[in-house]
Structures are given as structure tokens and as C-alpha cells.
Write an enzyme that holds these catalytic residues in place. Structure first.
Site, PDB file in Angstrom:
ATOM      1  N   ARG A 232      -1.674 -32.291  -0.489  1.00 32.00           N
ATOM      2  CA  ARG A 232      -2.591 -31.545   0.372  1.00 32.00           C
ATOM      3  C   ARG A 232      -3.380 -30.571  -0.501  1.00 32.00           C
ATOM      4  O   ARG A 232      -2.817 -29.947  -1.402  1.00 32.00           O
ATOM      5  CB  ARG A 232      -1.833 -30.766   1.461  1.00 32.00           C
ATOM      6  CG  ARG A 232      -1.368 -31.610   2.633  1.00 32.00           C
ATOM      7  CD  ARG A 232      -2.540 -32.151   3.455  1.00 32.00           C
ATOM      8  NE  ARG A 232      -2.126 -32.928   4.610  1.00 32.00           N
ATOM      9  CZ  ARG A 232      -1.921 -34.241   4.614  1.00 32.00           C
ATOM     10  NH1 ARG A 232      -2.069 -34.918   3.485  1.00 32.00           N
ATOM     11  NH2 ARG A 232      -1.585 -34.862   5.719  1.00 32.00           N
ATOM     12  N   GLU A 261     -15.379 -25.874  -3.417  1.00 30.69           N
ATOM     13  CA  GLU A 261     -15.144 -25.063  -4.615  1.00 30.69           C
ATOM     14  C   GLU A 261     -14.937 -25.905  -5.866  1.00 30.69           C
ATOM     15  O   GLU A 261     -15.245 -25.464  -6.973  1.00 30.69           O
ATOM     16  CB  GLU A 261     -13.920 -24.169  -4.411  1.00 30.69           C
ATOM     17  CG  GLU A 261     -14.106 -23.030  -3.438  1.00 30.69           C
ATOM     18  CD  GLU A 261     -12.871 -22.154  -3.390  1.00 30.69           C
ATOM     19  OE1 GLU A 261     -12.682 -21.343  -4.311  1.00 30.69           O
ATOM     20  OE2 GLU A 261     -12.079 -22.293  -2.441  1.00 30.69           O
ATOM     21  N   HIS A 273      -9.945 -38.714  -0.457  1.00 33.95           N
ATOM     22  CA  HIS A 273      -8.780 -38.934   0.416  1.00 33.95           C
ATOM     23  C   HIS A 273      -8.550 -40.416   0.683  1.00 33.95           C
ATOM     24  O   HIS A 273      -8.495 -40.876   1.835  1.00 33.95           O
ATOM     25  CB  HIS A 273      -8.941 -38.181   1.733  1.00 33.95           C
ATOM     26  CG  HIS A 273      -7.639 -37.971   2.451  1.00 33.95           C
ATOM     27  ND1 HIS A 273      -7.552 -37.477   3.726  1.00 33.95           N
ATOM     28  CD2 HIS A 273      -6.352 -38.211   2.059  1.00 33.95           C
ATOM     29  CE1 HIS A 273      -6.287 -37.416   4.114  1.00 33.95           C
ATOM     30  NE2 HIS A 273      -5.545 -37.852   3.109  1.00 33.95           N
TER      31      HIS A 273
END
Length: 391
Positions: A232, A261, A273
């Protein structure tokens, strides 16, 4: 007939577990007995009183309001290990990208488009900027030796010739048996940090693990370490990572959880993902989730729940009463006393607990009367009672 609601597109393989003669499955079901979900956010959903179970076709359950489910007697399941192979394969690719800057090389090669016959010469001239390290003989640290972490450890050790050191204070017997004998088990994270050239994290996200990859822990890692995070994104403190990457303290960061970021930061590889994005993985997760709901609805068995205890029940010809309740003192004796007062003769009684939640199962010749069940339900701390008639 049980009613199942789907909140996302779920593989049709669920119908091999949920037969048409016993289940109706629909995304529009208004009063479901069970819900099958992948990533849909459920925190603001209202749950009908019939809802018995929610099964997440995947490992993470951050999209499900676990505390509320527990208080309402809704058993929540996930599917640990169903997508383990898909994720482990992608982690292996990430490990290779971490050591060899493959992603950067591919991006650079695309800039040569339109150079015609000069491309081959330019490649030979420019490839030196992407020189990397071989993995054989290097040390991989694996934090979390569950289904995915154990697979990654075995692939790295047996297939890539790496030295592997792993840490997991909560390792299951099943995972321990699956680990190669060449995997060294560390006593703590610091032992991993001190020895590993690459570290991959396979731990759940919760209040205790959020920000695990932080300034303090990075300072304890070997200089030039490669970090992989396929669990995660919130496990990492992005500001600390960017500082460590800029200084060279961390050589690379590969993650399956992009965020604003980190996108475009040098030495960061952001994969969109893709960990479980294979048809095989989706089928495995869907089939397991459907089987978990079916077994609970039909028999009361609880396997892979994240909020209630594991409860394996053998087939029986007896009637069965399943009581979901708070894990508080004297609850079992209160249930037994109430049953005796109502003349209920219990043949078998099982009690299992998990943190604040517990389950008590009573088996008997025939089901108690509704009045007796109502008296049981009135005991403080009892959340829900389910009954299963004799076959």
C-alpha cells in the site's frame, strides 16, 4: 434463496460457487444477504438488517467499514493468497527494474524515435548511462512472509540466486512450511535493514504500519538500498523517501501505488497498481470470495474473516445455533444458562474469539422455539443469532 449483491464487476466464475437454484446475484439487489465487492467504497453505505456477510475479492479491506460491520454482526471476508502469484511475479519484475534501471532505459529509447538508421549507433553510445547491478549474490530483505512475501522470497532465492532474509513476527504455520530452507528468518526489522541490498514490504496497512518506510528506518538501512512497496502506498513517508533518493541513501524505489508526489521523481518507478491485474488472479479472488460467503450463509463456517474468528464446523445432522457476540467475561456461561433455563439440551458447544468479537455455536437435536431464541438475543453483548435447521 439467498440474495447476493455485487458492487463491482466480478468474474462469472462466482456462479460455480453460487448455484442458480440457491442464489440470486445482482448489482441491483436492494436487500442482500451477502455482498461481493472489489474496490467500491462502502464506508457511507447503509446496510439492511438482512445483510450477513461481505466478501472482498482481494486482500485489502480499507474500503469496508470493519468496526461498523462487527457491531452489526456482519462477517467480513477477504481472499488472502488468491492473487499471490500475480503480485509475486510483478514484484520480481520490480526487483529487476530496481537493479537495472530498465524503466529509465525504455523511456530514453523512446526519445530516439525518428532517428532512422542512427538509432542503433545512438543506443550503443547512450546505453552506458543505464548500467545496473545483477541480483545474483545480493541480499533481499522481505518484510512480511505471508502468501506473497513467501513466494517472493522463494523466487528470489531459488530462481535468482539471491541471499534472502525475512522478518514476520506473525508468520502462519502454512507460510512457514512454504518457505525455502535457504530463507534466513531475522529476529527483527533492524537485522533485515543492516544486511539487505534490496528490501520489499508485504505487510497490511493499518494505524501501526502507516508510514513504516520513514526517515528513521531508512537511516538504519544499508546506503544505496533499493526499496520495493507492492502493499500500500501509505506505508511510505513520501517526503522522507524523496530526501533519501536525492541524497543517494536510497538508490531506487519501485511501487505499485503511484501518487502525485512521486511521479517523475528520479529513481522512482511507479507501476499503475497492476499487482492483481491478471484474469487468473481475478478468477481466483472471485471464486474464493464467493465460496466464503456460501459456506458462511449455508453452514456458519467462517474462513478468512478479518473481523470475526476462524470457525471450522464439521457437517452435522443436528440443528445449529450460531451466536455472534462481544468478547466479554461470562458471555459463554450466560448463553449456556439461558439455554438451560429454556430447556434447550445442548449436544455440542464451541466458542471462538478474536479481539473484541466472538462466536459461540450450539448444536442440538432440534432448533429452539422463537421465544427461546428471543430470550437469548436479549442477553447484553449478543449481536446476532443465526439458526441452521436439521438436514
Amino acid at each position: 434463496m439467498y440474495k447476493i449483491k455485487t458492487l463491482n464487476a466480478i468474474s462469472d466464475i462466482i456462479y460455480s460457487q453460487l448455484s442458480a437454484d440457491a442464489y440470486t446475484v445482482s448489482k441491483d439487489e436492494p436487500v442482500p444477504d451477502g455482498i461481493l465487492v472489489r474496490s467500491a467504497a462502502m464506508h457511507d453505505m447503509e446496510f439492511n438488517s438482512n445483510l450477513q456477510a461481505i466478501a472482498r475479492a482481494g486482500a485489502g479491506v480499507n474500503n469496508i467499514p470493519l468496526d461498523r460491520c462487527s457491531k452489526e454482526g456482519i462477517v467480513v471476508f477477504n481472499t488472502p493468497g488468491a492473487n499471490a502469484n500475480a503480485v509475486a511475479e510483478l514484484v520480481t519484475a520490480g526487483l529487476l527494474m530496481s537493479g537495472r534501471n530498465i524503466a529509465g532505459g525504455i523511456e530514453w529509447a523512446m526519445t530516439l524515435k525518428g532517428q532512422g538508421a542512427e538509432v542503433a549507433k545512438l543506443v550503443e553510445k547512450g546505453k552506458g548511462q543505464f548500467v545496473g547491478h545483477e541480483l545474483r549474490g545480493k541480499t533481499l530483505g522481505v518484510i512480511g512472509l505471508g502468501a506473497i512475501g513467501a513466494l517472493v522470497a522463494n523466487i528470489a532465492g531459488r530462481g535468482l540466486g539471491m541471499n534472502v532474509i525475512g522478518y514476520d513476527p506473525y508468520i502462519s504455520v502454512e507460510s512457514a512450511w512454504s518457505l525455502s530452507s535457504t530463507v534466513h528468518r531475522a529476529a527483527n526489522m533492524d537485522e533485515v535493514f543492516a544486511k539487505a541490498d534490496y528490501i520489499t514490504f508485504h505487510i497490511p496497512l493499518n494505524d501501526q504500519t502507516k508510514g513504516t518506510i520513514n526517515e528513521d528506518k531508512i537511516a538504519r538501512m544499508k546506503p544505496g538500498v533499493g526499496i520495493l512497496n507492492f502493499s500500500r502506498g501509505e506505508l511510505a513517508d513520501n517526503a522522507a523517501l524523496k530526501d533519501a533518493l536525492a541524497s543517494g541513501r536510497v538508490a531506487s524505489y519501485v511501487t505499485d501505488f503511484p501518487n502525485d508526489e512521486l511521479l517523475g521523481v528520479e529513481h522512482v518507478v511507479c507501476i499503475p497498481h497492476l499487482g492483481a491485474s491478471t484474469p487468473e488472479s481475478e478468477d481466483n479472488c472471485a471464486s474464493m470470495a464467493a465460496a466464503e460467503i456460501r459456506n458462511y450463509l449455508e453452514t456458519g463456517c467462517i474462513h478468512n474473516s478479518v473481523n470475526y474468528p476462524e470457525l471450522q464446523l464439521d457437517p452435522t445432522d443436528s440443528a445449529r445455533v450460531l451466536v455472534l457476540h462481544e468478547n466479554i467475561p461470562n458471555m459463554v456461561s450466560s448463553i449456556a444458562s439461558a439455554a438451560a433455563k429454556e430447556g434447550i439440551n445442548i449436544d455440542t458447544m464451541i466458542n471462538k474469539s478474536r479481539k473484541d468479537m466472538a462466536v459461540t455455536v450450539m448444536e442440538m437435536a432440534e432448533l429452539p422455539s422463537q421465544d427461546a431464541l428471543d430470550l437469548l438475543a436479549a442477553i447484553p453483548g449478543i449481536i446476532r443469532i443465526r439458526t441452521f435447521a436439521n438436514n
